[in-house]
Design a protein around this motif. Structure first.
Motif, PDB file in Angstrom:
ATOM      1  N   VAL A  43       0.416  -1.291   0.028  1.00 15.18           N
ATOM      2  CA  VAL A  43       0.056  -0.387   0.257  1.00 15.18           C
ATOM      3  C   VAL A  43       0.750   1.340  -0.151  1.00 15.18           C
ATOM      4  CG1 VAL A  43      -1.359   1.666   1.469  1.00 15.18           C
ATOM      5  CG2 VAL A  43      -2.007  -1.020   0.735  1.00 15.18           C
ATOM      6  N   LYS A  44       0.545   2.198  -1.275  1.00 18.31           N
ATOM      7  CA  LYS A  44       1.400   3.575  -1.280  1.00 18.31           C
ATOM      8  C   LYS A  44       0.906   4.227   0.510  1.00 18.31           C
ATOM      9  CE  LYS A  44       2.272   7.533  -3.610  1.00 18.31           C
ATOM     10  NZ  LYS A  44       0.845   8.350  -4.416  1.00 18.31           N
ATOM     11  N   GLN A  45       2.024   4.994   0.541  1.00 16.46           N
ATOM     12  CA  GLN A  45       1.657   5.995   2.555  1.00 16.46           C
ATOM     13  C   GLN A  45       2.086   6.828   1.480  1.00 16.46           C
ATOM     14  OE1 GLN A  45       3.191   4.616   5.750  1.00 16.46           O
ATOM     15  NE2 GLN A  45       3.275   2.239   4.987  1.00 16.46           N
ATOM     16  N   GLY A  46       1.070   7.814   2.556  1.00 16.36           N
ATOM     17  CA  GLY A  46       1.085   9.237   1.561  1.00 16.36           C
ATOM     18  C   GLY A  46       0.449  10.452   2.522  1.00 16.36           C
ATOM     19  N   LEU A  47      -0.057  11.281   2.320  1.00 14.62           N
ATOM     20  CA  LEU A  47      -0.672  12.121   2.847  1.00 14.62           C
ATOM     21  C   LEU A  47      -1.777  12.756   2.849  1.00 14.62           C
ATOM     22  CD1 LEU A  47       0.202  15.101   4.132  1.00 14.62           C
ATOM     23  CD2 LEU A  47       0.041  16.041   2.148  1.00 14.62           C
ATOM     24  N   ILE A  48      -2.384  12.470   1.735  1.00 16.98           N
ATOM     25  CA  ILE A  48      -3.770  12.205   1.759  1.00 16.98           C
ATOM     26  C   ILE A  48      -4.031  11.086  -0.122  1.00 16.98           C
ATOM     27  CG2 ILE A  48      -6.063  13.729   0.864  1.00 16.98           C
ATOM     28  CD1 ILE A  48      -5.490  15.540   2.110  1.00 16.98           C
ATOM     29  N   PRO A  49      -4.642   9.987   0.667  1.00 20.82           N
ATOM     30  CA  PRO A  49      -5.156   9.430   1.473  1.00 20.82           C
ATOM     31  C   PRO A  49      -3.894   9.065   2.454  1.00 20.82           C
ATOM     32  CG  PRO A  49      -5.291   7.657  -0.463  1.00 20.82           C
ATOM     33  CD  PRO A  49      -4.867   9.729  -0.824  1.00 20.82           C
ATOM     34  N   ARG A  50      -3.690   8.796   3.451  1.00 23.88           N
ATOM     35  CA  ARG A  50      -3.382   8.536   4.177  1.00 23.88           C
ATOM     36  C   ARG A  50      -2.292   6.993   3.816  1.00 23.88           C
ATOM     37  NH1 ARG A  50       1.033   6.703   5.419  1.00 23.88           N
ATOM     38  NH2 ARG A  50       1.032   6.678   7.464  1.00 23.88           N
ATOM     39  N   LEU A  51      -3.515   6.169   3.709  1.00 23.07           N
ATOM     40  CA  LEU A  51      -3.128   4.707   3.353  1.00 23.07           C
ATOM     41  C   LEU A  51      -3.455   4.881   1.692  1.00 23.07           C
ATOM     42  CD1 LEU A  51      -3.112   2.305   6.854  1.00 23.07           C
ATOM     43  CD2 LEU A  51      -0.641   3.508   4.891  1.00 23.07           C
ATOM     44  N   ALA A  52      -3.349   5.059   1.069  1.00 16.95           N
ATOM     45  CA  ALA A  52      -3.822   4.648  -0.405  1.00 16.95           C
ATOM     46  C   ALA A  52      -3.652   2.836  -0.946  1.00 16.95           C
ATOM     47  CB  ALA A  52      -2.804   4.928  -1.741  1.00 16.95           C
ATOM     48  N   TYR A  53      -5.322   2.552   0.180  1.00 14.57           N
ATOM     49  CA  TYR A  53      -5.123   1.258   0.557  1.00 14.57           C
ATOM     50  C   TYR A  53      -5.819   0.196  -0.909  1.00 14.57           C
ATOM     51  CZ  TYR A  53      -9.676   1.072   2.233  1.00 14.57           C
ATOM     52  OH  TYR A  53     -11.085   1.321   3.194  1.00 14.57           O
ATOM     53  N   LEU A  54      -7.103   1.507  -1.730  1.00 13.28           N
ATOM     54  CA  LEU A  54      -7.849   1.074  -2.080  1.00 13.28           C
ATOM     55  C   LEU A  54      -7.518   1.139  -3.816  1.00 13.28           C
ATOM     56  CD1 LEU A  54     -10.938   2.879  -1.363  1.00 13.28           C
ATOM     57  CD2 LEU A  54     -10.495   0.919  -1.477  1.00 13.28           C
ATOM     58  N   ASP A  55      -6.191   1.191  -3.755  1.00 15.91           N
ATOM     59  CA  ASP A  55      -5.204   1.430  -5.166  1.00 15.91           C
ATOM     60  C   ASP A  55      -4.741   0.046  -5.201  1.00 15.91           C
ATOM     61  OD1 ASP A  55      -5.557   4.146  -5.530  1.00 15.91           O
ATOM     62  OD2 ASP A  55      -3.519   4.521  -5.696  1.00 15.91           O
ATOM     63  N   ALA A  56      -4.144  -0.901  -3.773  1.00 13.07           N
ATOM     64  CA  ALA A  56      -4.066  -2.292  -3.897  1.00 13.07           C
ATOM     65  C   ALA A  56      -5.870  -3.181  -4.184  1.00 13.07           C
ATOM     66  CB  ALA A  56      -3.123  -1.965  -3.069  1.00 13.07           C
ATOM     67  N   VAL A  57      -6.304  -2.580  -3.785  1.00 17.45           N
ATOM     68  CA  VAL A  57      -7.976  -2.888  -3.640  1.00 17.45           C
ATOM     69  C   VAL A  57      -8.459  -3.572  -4.855  1.00 17.45           C
ATOM     70  CG1 VAL A  57      -9.952  -3.372  -3.446  1.00 17.45           C
ATOM     71  CG2 VAL A  57      -8.484  -2.888  -1.706  1.00 17.45           C
ATOM     72  N   ASP A  58      -7.645  -2.853  -5.938  1.00 23.11           N
ATOM     73  CA  ASP A  58      -8.074  -2.030  -7.543  1.00 23.11           C
ATOM     74  C   ASP A  58      -6.964  -3.647  -8.160  1.00 23.11           C
ATOM     75  OD1 ASP A  58     -10.005  -0.358  -7.651  1.00 23.11           O
ATOM     76  OD2 ASP A  58      -8.737   1.185  -7.990  1.00 23.11           O
ATOM     77  N   LYS A  59      -5.829  -3.332  -7.643  1.00 22.64           N
ATOM     78  CA  LYS A  59      -4.532  -4.433  -8.117  1.00 22.64           C
ATOM     79  C   LYS A  59      -5.283  -5.439  -8.192  1.00 22.64           C
ATOM     80  CE  LYS A  59      -0.815  -1.090  -8.653  1.00 22.64           C
ATOM     81  NZ  LYS A  59       0.583  -0.978  -7.415  1.00 22.64           N
ATOM     82  N   LEU A  60      -5.768  -5.915  -6.907  1.00 22.47           N
ATOM     83  CA  LEU A  60      -5.805  -7.494  -6.726  1.00 22.47           C
ATOM     84  C   LEU A  60      -7.659  -7.858  -7.186  1.00 22.47           C
ATOM     85  CD1 LEU A  60      -5.158  -7.599  -2.603  1.00 22.47           C
ATOM     86  CD2 LEU A  60      -4.566  -9.622  -4.566  1.00 22.47           C
ATOM     87  N   TYR A  61      -8.436  -7.147  -7.208  1.00 24.47           N
ATOM     88  CA  TYR A  61      -9.687  -7.466  -7.984  1.00 24.47           C
ATOM     89  C   TYR A  61     -10.149  -6.815  -9.008  1.00 24.47           C
ATOM     90  CZ  TYR A  61      -9.339  -8.873  -2.800  1.00 24.47           C
ATOM     91  OH  TYR A  61      -9.184  -9.637  -1.567  1.00 24.47           O
TER      92      TYR A  61
END
Lengths: 200, 200
Positions: free
Chosen positions: B179-197
Motif C-alpha cells: 500500500v502506498k503511504q502518503g499525505l492524502i489519502p494516508r493509506l491508498a489501500y483502494l489502489d491495492a484493492v484495484d490491483k487485486l480485484y
C-alpha cells in the motif's frame, strides 16, 4: 459459537428456532406478533439468513463514547455516553450486492414521519445509491402490524423536496413491498428486497 | 457536519487535510509515518474516500455490553464492558461491490502471526467470499513500515490448513499488494484493492 453484533449469542439454529417459537407463542396471545420489537425481529431474521448462507447482514453496534475505564476492575467502563448512529443501523451483503438500510417504527395510522431520520443518514444513503449499492428503509406501522420495505429514493425525495414532513401511509403501501411475517424468518424482508431489486 | 463512526468529526476536507498534515509532519520527525497507528490511518483514508465519493467504508463501532445506566445523570453509562468484535472491523461499498476487511499490525520481522484472528472472524470472511463479496486483510509490518493488502483466501487457507501459526513475511510480500503511504489519502489501500480485484 456464533456471536453476531446484535448482542445475541447462540450455538445453532435449533436454539434460534426455540427462541423464536417462544417469543412467537407469547406474542400470539396478544395482537399478531407485536410481542417483539422491530429490531429484535430483524436481528433474528438476519441470524437465520446468515446461518443459511443467504445473506450476511449485521446491525452496527451502537457507538458509545467512553470517557473513563476502571482498569482495577477488569476494564470496567465507569463513565460513557451513547452516541447517535451516524450511518444507518444495518448493512451487509446479499446476492453479491451491498445493502444498507435503516429500520423505523411508527405508531401513526396515517403517515410515516420523517422527523427521526437525520440529515447525515440521508447523506449516507445517497452515497450508497451513488456508489451502486441497494438502500432502503424497513418501516413498521404499529397500528396495522404491517412492515414494509421502501426504496430509499422515496424517503430521500420526500425528505428533500416534499412539502410534508411525513410520507402518507397509502404511498408507503403503494410504493413499498409488504413483508411477510412468520416463524422463521420472523420477517422475510429479503423476499421483499427480491421483488424490489432482483425481479426478472 | 460529517460524523462517521470512527469517532472523528469534521466539517470539510480542509480540516482533514490540516489534521493529516500536522500528524504527518510530526511523524516525519521520527521514522517514516509511524506517528499514527494503523486504525487512525485507515479511518482518515476512509474519510477521504467518503468525502470524494470513491467508496463508503466505515469502521464498526466497538461493541459494548451496557450493564447499568444512570438516568439521573443524563443517560450516563456507569457500568459496561468492551466486547470482542464478532465480525471484522471494517465493511462497506466500493465500485458497486461489498468489501469487508480486518486490519492487523505485527511487530514481527519474519511473519504475520495468526494468533489474534478469531475463528468467528474466519467464518465471517468465508461467508463474505461465498456470497460474492471482497474480503481481505490490511497487514502492517511495523518493523519495515510496510502495509499490505492480502486476499482473505490466503489467511483462511493458512488458518485452516497451514502447519504454521503464522504467514511468513516473504509470502505476504509476494501474494499481497504493498500500500502506498502518503499525505492524502494516508493509506491508498483502494489502489491495492484495484490491483487485486479490479485489474483489467
Amino acid at each position: 459459537m456464533f456471536n453476531y453484533p446484535n448482542g445475541k449469542k447462540f450455538n445453532n439454529l435449533n436454539k434460534l428456532i426455540k427462541e423464536d417459537k417462544s417469543i412467537n407463542l407469547k406474542a400470539s396471545r396478544t395482537a399478531a406478533n407485536r410481542g417483539m420489537n422491530l429490531e429484535e425481529s430483524i436481528n433474528l431474521s438476519n441470524d437465520f439468513y446468515i446461518e443459511n448462507n443467504i445473506a450476511l447482514i449485521t446491525k452496527r453496534p451502537t457507538p458509545i463514547n467512553v470517557v473513563k475505564v476502571d482498569y482495577s476492575k477488569g476494564c470496567k467502563i465507569v463513565d460513557a455516553y451513547f452516541e447517535k448512529q451516524s450511518t444507518t443501523d444495518y448493512n451487509g451483503l446479499y446476492k453479491t450486492k451491498y445493502v444498507d438500510f435503516e429500520a423505523k417504527v411508527t405508531k401513526s395510522k396515517t403517515s410515516f414521519p420523517l422527523a427521526n431520520i437525520y440529515k447525515h443518514q440521508i447523506e449516507h444513503l445517497k452515497r450508497v445509491l451513488l456508489l451502486g449499492g441497494i438502500a432502503f428503509f424497513i418501516i413498521q406501522f404499529d397500528f396495522y402490524d404491517e412492515v414494509y420495505v421502501l426504496d430509499a429514493n422515496y424517503i430521500i425525495d420526500f425528505y428533500e423536496n416534499g412539502d410534508r414532513k411525513s410520507i402518507p401511509y397509502p404511498v408507503v403501501k403503494e410504493k413499498g413491498i409488504l413483508v411477510k411475517q412468520g416463524l422463521i424468518p420472523r420477517l422475510a424482508y429479503l423476499d421483499a428486497v427480491d421483488k424490489l431489486y432482483f425481479s426478472v
